[in-house]
Design a protein around this motif. Structure first.
Motif, mmCIF file in Angstrom:
data_model
loop_
_atom_site.group_PDB
_atom_site.id
_atom_site.type_symbol
_atom_site.label_atom_id
_atom_site.label_comp_id
_atom_site.label_asym_id
_atom_site.label_seq_id
_atom_site.Cartn_x
_atom_site.Cartn_y
_atom_site.Cartn_z
ATOM 1 N N VAL A 121 -24.529 45.541 -19.600
ATOM 2 C CA VAL A 121 -25.612 46.480 -19.319
ATOM 3 C C VAL A 121 -25.780 46.617 -17.808
ATOM 4 N N VAL A 128 -27.286 53.667 -17.425
ATOM 5 C CA VAL A 128 -27.642 52.996 -18.667
ATOM 6 C C VAL A 128 -28.614 53.853 -19.480
ATOM 7 N N VAL A 133 -27.209 50.656 -24.691
ATOM 8 C CA VAL A 133 -27.621 49.255 -24.853
ATOM 9 C C VAL A 133 -27.523 48.844 -26.318
#
Length: 147
Positions: A121, A128, A133
């Motif tokens: 991550v 992101v 995630v």
């Protein structure tokens, strides 16, 4: 089928399914057999007290904890060792080998898989997204409750 959802199979193609003592299913008018609550097919992640040798009182857990504190199917499949979903439920006799495997898998998540996901991550940087995630966590067999 999703890990917490349902699965269906035609009656003409029976499937042997190993699961918890309380797995629910039914045969529907559409001719399919449905299994409900598939998350119960995977063992609970143990608390530290559950891994101590000798008789232990069952931990007090809420219904949502019982449903959510389970290993992800990706992790169980990658581990390659069959484990009963009721190993820590108190519904069956304790099996030291199964308890060892569940403890080993729990340690693997906490000491290896979770830090690996955190590192991946971090490498995504500003790009992101929540979807990324979730994808990384599930691919590594890490439950979203660790967020």
């Amino acid at each position: 089928a999703s890990p917490g959802g349902t699965a269906a199979a035609p009656a003409s193609a029976p499937v042997v399914m190993y699961g918890p003592l309380d797995l629910q299913g039914f045969c529907a008018p559409d001719g399919l057999h449905y299994a409900l609550g598939l998350a119960r097919l995977f063992p609970q992640m143990p608390t530290r007290i559950e891994l101590e040798p000798g008789p232990q009182p069952p931990p007090v857990r809420t219904a949502s904890e019982l449903a959510l504190e389970r290993f992800r199917p990706e992790l169980v499949l990658a581990h390659g060792v069959a484990m009963g979903s009721d190993v820590l439920s108190g519904l069956v006799d304790r099996d030291p080998l199964e308890e060892f495997e569940v403890g080993h898998l729990s340690d693997l998540v906490l000491s290896h898989r979770l830090p690996l996901v955190a590192q991946e991550v971090e490498q995504l940087g500003d790009g992101v997204t929540a979807e990324a995630v979730v994808r990384l966590m599930h691919r590594a067999g890490v439950n979203l409750r660790f967020l």
